[in-house]
Design a protein around this motif. Sequence first.
Motif, PDB file in Angstrom:
ATOM      1  N   UNK A   8       0.828  -1.210   0.000  1.00 45.56           N
ATOM      2  CA  UNK A   8       0.000   0.000   0.000  1.00 45.56           C
ATOM      3  C   UNK A   8       0.858   1.253   0.000  1.00 45.56           C
ATOM      4  N   UNK A   9       1.933   1.252   0.800  1.00 47.90           N
ATOM      5  CA  UNK A   9       2.831   2.416   0.837  1.00 47.90           C
ATOM      6  C   UNK A   9       3.506   2.613  -0.509  1.00 47.90           C
ATOM      7  N   UNK A  10       3.895   1.521  -1.163  1.00 44.56           N
ATOM      8  CA  UNK A  10       4.547   1.616  -2.472  1.00 44.56           C
ATOM      9  C   UNK A  10       3.607   2.203  -3.512  1.00 44.56           C
ATOM     10  N   UNK A  11       2.373   1.701  -3.542  1.00 45.37           N
ATOM     11  CA  UNK A  11       1.390   2.232  -4.492  1.00 45.37           C
ATOM     12  C   UNK A  11       1.121   3.700  -4.219  1.00 45.37           C
ATOM     13  N   UNK A  12       1.019   4.060  -2.933  1.00 43.28           N
ATOM     14  CA  UNK A  12       0.784   5.459  -2.571  1.00 43.28           C
ATOM     15  C   UNK A  12       1.948   6.338  -3.006  1.00 43.28           C
ATOM     16  N   UNK A  13       3.173   5.840  -2.821  1.00 40.19           N
ATOM     17  CA  UNK A  13       4.356   6.613  -3.219  1.00 40.19           C
ATOM     18  C   UNK A  13       4.386   6.829  -4.731  1.00 40.19           C
ATOM     19  N   UNK A  14       4.058   5.782  -5.507  1.00 38.68           N
ATOM     20  CA  UNK A  14       4.020   5.937  -6.960  1.00 38.68           C
ATOM     21  C   UNK A  14       2.920   6.915  -7.373  1.00 38.68           C
ATOM     22  N   UNK A  15       1.789   6.857  -6.679  1.00 38.72           N
ATOM     23  CA  UNK A  15       0.705   7.779  -6.995  1.00 38.72           C
ATOM     24  C   UNK A  15       1.089   9.231  -6.759  1.00 38.72           C
ATOM     25  N   UNK A  16       1.697   9.498  -5.612  1.00 39.74           N
ATOM     26  CA  UNK A  16       2.128  10.861  -5.317  1.00 39.74           C
ATOM     27  C   UNK A  16       3.234  11.312  -6.261  1.00 39.74           C
ATOM     28  N   UNK A  17       4.140  10.390  -6.612  1.00 40.72           N
ATOM     29  CA  UNK A  17       5.207  10.743  -7.550  1.00 40.72           C
ATOM     30  C   UNK A  17       4.627  11.094  -8.918  1.00 40.72           C
ATOM     31  N   UNK A  18       3.629  10.341  -9.348  1.00 42.63           N
ATOM     32  CA  UNK A  18       2.988  10.605 -10.639  1.00 42.63           C
ATOM     33  C   UNK A  18       2.327  11.983 -10.640  1.00 42.63           C
ATOM     34  N   UNK A  19       1.759  12.381  -9.511  1.00 41.78           N
ATOM     35  CA  UNK A  19       1.049  13.654  -9.436  1.00 41.78           C
ATOM     36  C   UNK A  19       1.990  14.836  -9.249  1.00 41.78           C
TER      37      UNK A  19
END
Length: 263
Positions: A8-19
Amino acid sequence: MNGRAHFAVTILAFGYAFLYLPIALVMLYSFNDSRLVTVWAGFSLKWWRALVENEAMLDAAWLSLRIGLVSATLATLLGLAAGYALARVPRFAGRTLFAGLVVAPMVMPEVVMGISMLLLFVGSDWLFGGPERGFLTITAAHVTFSLAFVAIVVQARLADFDRSLEEAAMDLGATPWTTFLTVTLPLIAPALASGWLLAFTLSLDDLILTQFVSGAQSQTLPMRVYSSVRLGVDPQINVLATIVVAIAAGALILSGWLTRRGN
């Protein structure tokens, strides 16, 4: 559970990085020495100095700032009245229609609003000889669009308001108007400040609606940036984007702080 948490933390980090990574890169390249926006050639402030000397961009920024200040203030006053009516007057003729009209700008496409307001101003100019499309028409359009957000904020704040404070003031002899000015208004002031900041940010950022209601001599900052980008990305746009991001982030942080303080 640890594996799920790491996923979950990894997916969240990728999401924030994408934004947010593209925004961070734009801010970084505002200090780039090269004219090419994709090639790093060293740290420099020359594009910041170039923006300061760009009179056309500064004029557009000053126009956007004036429109934002006036439209946010008017939207706050009208949004306060609309939100108060929706929160405190449960029944009146046309309440459902009124509530729908208040919320409509939030869900209606800006293209539709832009076309309708353009037809309104063209018809007004044909019938009454004005107003000329420019500062007044842009301000009116921004007020119409942003007062819905202020009204929702005020209505939400009044929904959980402790009315016993108002009742105590009126028991002590205060009139309804005095109670509103001395009790209600100070307590909902953080919500009003949040609504004002939100309306100002929306006005400063709007492009689609503004293009329909602006005149040839009234080019706001988003319009100037859009016309510049179509001819190629100028490094000054990175500088301008950095300033706008800083202003918007500061406004949002201040708005959230005022909202939490009011609660």
